[in-house]
Write an enzyme that holds these catalytic residues in place. Sequence first.
Site, PDB file in Angstrom:
ATOM      1  N   HIS A   1       0.854  -1.191   0.000  1.00 43.45           N
ATOM      2  CA  HIS A   1       0.000   0.000   0.000  1.00 43.45           C
ATOM      3  C   HIS A   1       0.887   1.236   0.000  1.00 43.45           C
ATOM      4  O   HIS A   1       1.946   1.245   0.608  1.00 43.45           O
ATOM      5  CB  HIS A   1      -0.886  -0.013   1.265  1.00 43.45           C
ATOM      6  CG  HIS A   1      -1.864   1.108   1.324  1.00 43.45           C
ATOM      7  ND1 HIS A   1      -3.083   1.054   0.688  1.00 43.45           N
ATOM      8  CD2 HIS A   1      -1.815   2.317   1.934  1.00 43.45           C
ATOM      9  CE1 HIS A   1      -3.738   2.181   0.917  1.00 43.45           C
ATOM     10  NE2 HIS A   1      -2.982   2.966   1.666  1.00 43.45           N
TER      11      HIS A   1
ATOM     12  N   ARG B   1     -13.464  13.726   8.522  1.00 42.01           N
ATOM     13  CA  ARG B   1     -12.169  14.401   8.757  1.00 42.01           C
ATOM     14  C   ARG B   1     -11.872  15.413   7.669  1.00 42.01           C
ATOM     15  O   ARG B   1     -11.324  16.482   7.921  1.00 42.01           O
ATOM     16  CB  ARG B   1     -11.045  13.353   8.795  1.00 42.01           C
ATOM     17  CG  ARG B   1     -10.989  12.570  10.086  1.00 42.01           C
ATOM     18  CD  ARG B   1     -10.156  11.326   9.911  1.00 42.01           C
ATOM     19  NE  ARG B   1      -8.806  11.593   9.460  1.00 42.01           N
ATOM     20  CZ  ARG B   1      -8.043  10.743   8.777  1.00 42.01           C
ATOM     21  NH1 ARG B   1      -8.474   9.535   8.485  1.00 42.01           N
ATOM     22  NH2 ARG B   1      -6.830  11.077   8.413  1.00 42.01           N
TER      23      ARG B   1
ATOM     24  N   SER C   1      -6.577   4.654   9.843  1.00 48.75           N
ATOM     25  CA  SER C   1      -7.382   4.593   8.623  1.00 48.75           C
ATOM     26  C   SER C   1      -6.767   3.591   7.634  1.00 48.75           C
ATOM     27  O   SER C   1      -7.453   2.696   7.114  1.00 48.75           O
ATOM     28  CB  SER C   1      -7.451   6.003   8.008  1.00 48.75           C
ATOM     29  OG  SER C   1      -7.935   5.974   6.709  1.00 48.75           O
TER      30      SER C   1
HETATM   31  N1  URA Z   1      -4.993   7.315   3.157  1.00 42.44           N
HETATM   32  C1  URA Z   1      -5.950   6.716   3.892  1.00 42.44           C
HETATM   33  O1  URA Z   1      -6.430   5.639   3.539  1.00 42.44           O
HETATM   34  N2  URA Z   1      -6.368   7.304   5.016  1.00 42.44           N
HETATM   35  C2  URA Z   1      -5.860   8.481   5.468  1.00 42.44           C
HETATM   36  O2  URA Z   1      -6.273   8.950   6.493  1.00 42.44           O
HETATM   37  C3  URA Z   1      -4.867   9.099   4.683  1.00 42.44           C
HETATM   38  C4  URA Z   1      -4.438   8.481   3.540  1.00 42.44           C
END
Ligand code: URA
Length: 433
Positions: A81, A167, A182
Amino acid sequence: MNILEIIANKRDGLKLSKEEINYFIENYTNGKVTDYQAAALVMAIYINGMDYEETTNLTLAMANSGEVLDLSDLGLVVDKHSTGGIGDKITLILMPVIASIGIPAAKMSGRGLGFTGGTIDKLESIPGYDTGINIEKFRENVKKIGISLMGQTLDLAPADKKLYALRDTISCVDNIPLIASSIMSKKIAAGAEKIVLEVTVGSGAFMKTIEDARKLSETMISIGKLADKETICVLTNMNEPIGYSVGNSLEVKEAIEALNGNMQDDVKDIILELGSNMMKLAGKGDNDEDNKKIIMEKINSGEALNKFKELVQNQGGDVSYIDYPDKFEKAKYIMPVIAEKNAYVKGMDNEEIGYISCSLGAGRMRKEDTINNRVGITINKKIGDKVEKGEIIGYIHADDELKGALAIKKLLNCYTWSDEFVEKERTVIEIIK
Ligand code: URA
């Protein structure tokens, strides 16, 4: 327990218990906690922070707020990721390489939002490629050919979806515990056994400094440990785009070129580092040098390219576009960007480059915006390169001439120049385990 007490505790700088965090996430997901109460709590977290234990509890609560996939029948799945970048076509190159080594490449990717692009939008520029397959087909593909790349069609980590959107509206995106939870909640829900994270740093990334990127990495590694998901972070430079193209089909074409063995140096550095660490986590090799040799062999022999073609064919895509990338439809106007003086490139406003690409139609500022696959930017000169007055430093690919002309001006403004020699920047900054 009630939400008012929980908000007051965080407001007053106290540590939240697992029960309090679970209560909040459960009741925010089912709508009993309102957006304004959640906003108050998120702001209190933003201001007063969370320790590793609280952050892990928040991650697990969000991961468990929806379906949690179990992919253990596919073998040891190592997920990859990136925390977001400009020109990031790494997944398109790396996952076929990984699959050709024999590591199951089962990856769910996202769409782009704001200045960063998304792998799913890029894949959809290949005519016919179906990113919306169901989970049974996804499993079947990985079992059959060792690779499947799909969009997030399942309701994974719905609490994160809701919280992330919130957010965004209250200026609370750039916060380490909130970003870490997150990202990790989605990875855990998507069934990853082990995780390699590309943590981007610089003007085109959420983390603008190496110190912050280190803190984010350490937080995610600590969540990984507590959640029994071994995690490695590779810090990479995002002060300039990755490779030379920004925009959906332009990036797919660059990825095809890379799989044909013609890789930009920065792309190669990232592929080798992420790939070697994925091999280590998968138990496919402990030695970096040997791992990197194997990766290059898979690319130079054409095996990785063949795996990419199998992937495209298996998901309904037209493979002739991979064989003949010139078939990708081009933008109406391909406009050169011309240097105005002799100088070295000192810096680039990479986030702005992402926004320019969006303004041409390659990205979306709102979820419901549609994408134009043809448009984007080609970058010929990056930090440390010498430029002569009148030289072409890049191209704007636009379908609208006026937007293209404006993009040329904006791209020139993204560059800062020096009369003195400028050192090239490192692509891979450090590895944190
Ligand atoms: N990518 C995400 O999946 N969440 C975040 O808060 C920032 C970047």
